[in-house]
Design an enzyme around this catalytic site. Sequence first.
Site, short mmCIF file in Angstrom:
data_model
loop_
_atom_site.label_atom_id
_atom_site.label_comp_id
_atom_site.label_asym_id
_atom_site.label_seq_id
_atom_site.Cartn_x
_atom_site.Cartn_y
_atom_site.Cartn_z
CG HIS A 65 -21.60 -19.49 -20.54
ND1 HIS A 65 -22.06 -18.32 -19.98
CD2 HIS A 65 -20.53 -19.86 -19.80
CE1 HIS A 65 -21.29 -18.00 -18.95
NE2 HIS A 65 -20.36 -18.91 -18.82
CD GLU A 68 -20.53 -23.69 -17.52
OE1 GLU A 68 -20.07 -23.31 -18.61
OE2 GLU A 68 -20.14 -23.23 -16.42
CG HIS A 69 -23.54 -20.01 -15.26
ND1 HIS A 69 -23.26 -18.98 -14.40
CD2 HIS A 69 -22.45 -20.15 -16.04
CE1 HIS A 69 -22.04 -18.52 -14.66
NE2 HIS A 69 -21.54 -19.20 -15.65
CD GLU A 141 -18.78 -16.44 -16.83
OE1 GLU A 141 -19.83 -16.76 -16.24
OE2 GLU A 141 -18.06 -17.27 -17.42
#
Lengths: 427, 430
Positions: A65, A68-69, A141
């Site tokens: 994740h 991904e960012h 997040e």
Amino acid sequence: MEQFEYPRVGETVYCETLENGLRLRVVCKPDFQRSFAVFAANYGGGDRRFRLGDDWIDTPAGVAHFLEHKMFDMPDGDDALFALSRAGAEPNAFTSSDITAYHFECTRDFEDNLRTLLRFVSTPYFTPESVQKEQGIIGQEIRMGEDDPDYAVYVNLMQCLYAHNPIRESVAGTVESIAEITSETLYACHKVFYNPSNMALCVVCALPPERVAEIAREMLPAAPGPVPEIDYGPAEAPLPCRAEKRVEMAVSAPQFLLGVKVTPAEKGLPLLRQKIVAELALRALAGHSSKLYQDLYKEGLVTDDFGADMDYASGVATLLAGGESRDPEQVRDRLLAAAEQVRRDGLDRAVFERTRHAAYGAWLRGLDRFDGMCIDLVDSVFGEYPLLELFSLLDEITPEECAAFLAGHLTAERVALSVIDPVSKEA
Amino acid sequence: MQRTRTELLPGVWLTALHTEKFKTGCLSVSLLTQLTRETAAMNAVLPFVLRRGSTRLPDMEAISAALDDLYGAVISPAVRKLGEVQAIGFFSTFADDRAVGEPVFAPLAREVCAMLIAPNTHGGLLRQDYVTRERDVLLDRIRGRINDKRSYSVERLTELMCCYEDYSVSHLGDEETAGAIHYQKLTRHYHEVLAASPVEIFYCGSLAAKDVARILTDLLSSMPRGELYDDIGTDIRMNAVEEDVRYFEEEMAVTQGKLAIGWRLGDQMDDPDLPALRVFNAVYGGCVTSKLFLNVREKLSLCYYAGSRLDLHKGLMLVSSGIEVENYDRALAEIFAQLDAVRAGDFTDDDLEAAKRCLASDLRAALDSPGALESYWLSRSLLGLDYDPAELAALIEEVERAQVIAAAQSVVCDAVYFLRGTEAEDDGTV
């Protein structure tokens, strides 16, 4: 390119595996203004331990994740998210337990946007400063997810069901685990997982499919790479480790999710068949047309957000059912009783035929949703099955097959239950 | 895509889009009512009660069997708030007739219309068991608003900010009036609403508009039409309620704080330049290239999300952001500073072009989605506008910098709401 035609639903899927191992799926829709493309790596939050040469590498929770960012940072200092947005495209990305997907939708300049997508996802560029900054954003997040009852009820269920599998942990990791991530971690994982042989490109657009293949060849490395080997931990026993978990959060009424471990079928048509069998079986047993759902609804035990589905990730499969209820145990027991009745008497033929008809219509309407179709195509690439064969399977699958699925899985000892209760008043 | 607008019965309008490109057909029926505290909950429960059974299909079992036979067509109760208009009715999607080679629309429309005008009654009254159950579901739904903290914080902001206006009423109504729903009174209310509401019907699919109109006119021929509500609409307040911005704060056992800020769009709402307002919102906080996204999230890492949206029916701009409690002052200051920057013209031509491209692309993409088209045309009908998404996209592409600055300068901040998390950082619930 290989061409698979489905005249009954009016679609053609073009398929090709490029020399570098990239698997490509294209559906042409010349009547539409909009195009959608997704470029995905077979790499998700659950893929934490993998083999590199002779060594097994362990990585902290949340790397896929985090990557991904950070993939949106480009070496020229620009950010791909903004580059695509400035061009009028609507880009986004997501990481699940088993894939990382980058996608955009646009109504013009599709070729340029596709080039940008392929370029930024295949170009790693990380600095210690940018990694540190992202830890702040992802930390927020993660905190937001902690307040989300839907997320909590899912993770708690996975912790009841599984003893070792990384699906027990959040895809985004924790504030502590992401603090361990460095730019070196990101470069290493990008190298292992983002080689074209471990990726899929799925597109719905007006361009001829050969043109999409040409652009992919032009933009991506020519050489294939090794497909990584993943370790999800020791094999899981069929029964849950724990039957129930309840926690309190700021919610108005109990939110619940129950689950059963299912052994995933082998890749290819058996996997697609298992998915469709499960869909039909769960629709017939507990869908909004079922007697079970309607009884529970009338008695005030479920609301219209009640639903049942399958979840495939991290080498495991899970049958899920959940929603909101003042009495989740009773919903569980009624679901089990309904499954027991199916085991005894089989599924009602008339109900099953209607279920089949309704599922056909739902999938047919789904063909208008480019985003959903592209993501389903990505799953089909990594699951190695021809997606639109599902329309033939919908005809073939028998009520006996579906009844056997329900009877074999929905039994009292196999079910685990996760509940989020409202915060008690005296606390 | 060919669009036709026809009055089927007095005050019953059909917007029909004829197109063969979709496999999905779409039909919606919306009764337009004035949003008020007294009637909102009764209006909100009505489509759910009507969806329980009609004289043709008396219960959920019969309805779902019939819909499954129609290729799993879906009829959902719909309750929407557009400014101070509460639109209630049904939204249905189904396999388009052409995609399955047999009639789906006509039999489906028959069921939708029967639900609307011929409910399953007992002794002339809506059935008590249906009403009681749906009242309880509505109460759960109203209480359930707190489950999604992000939308809840924005709803609380509008409730507090517009406390003297009907806009503060939720589209679901409130617990008190919902709890008082009674089947006899609801039956009377149903008859009144059915006879007096203007009705907007939307169809998108492969049938010719005249055939759709004929089928629906037939099915609705016995619909009662009395004196119509003629004053339905939204009262637009141009200025803030008090001279100074009002600050509200509430606490909840969550870890992340939610900040919501509301502006009145101001004097420009006398004669709003809607394309310019949309571009202004996109430059400020409505898209990925916006000031809020770039600065509050990306540059300063103050939040996970920060965005703005407009309610053009009511003349509002609402900003919503998820932040750490200790970042409250910095985030608030930055959100205001970015608005000042837009007002001062401190944005590049590239920013402006990007905002326009983003809006235009969204609008053109709407042409490819029956659901997006439905929502676009319902909103357009209420605003009394006639341009289609492609025409609006073209107008947006012509907006100039001075118009954006003028739109920004007209907005007036009215209220700030903060949902303060009280959970300690390491006291996660998972």
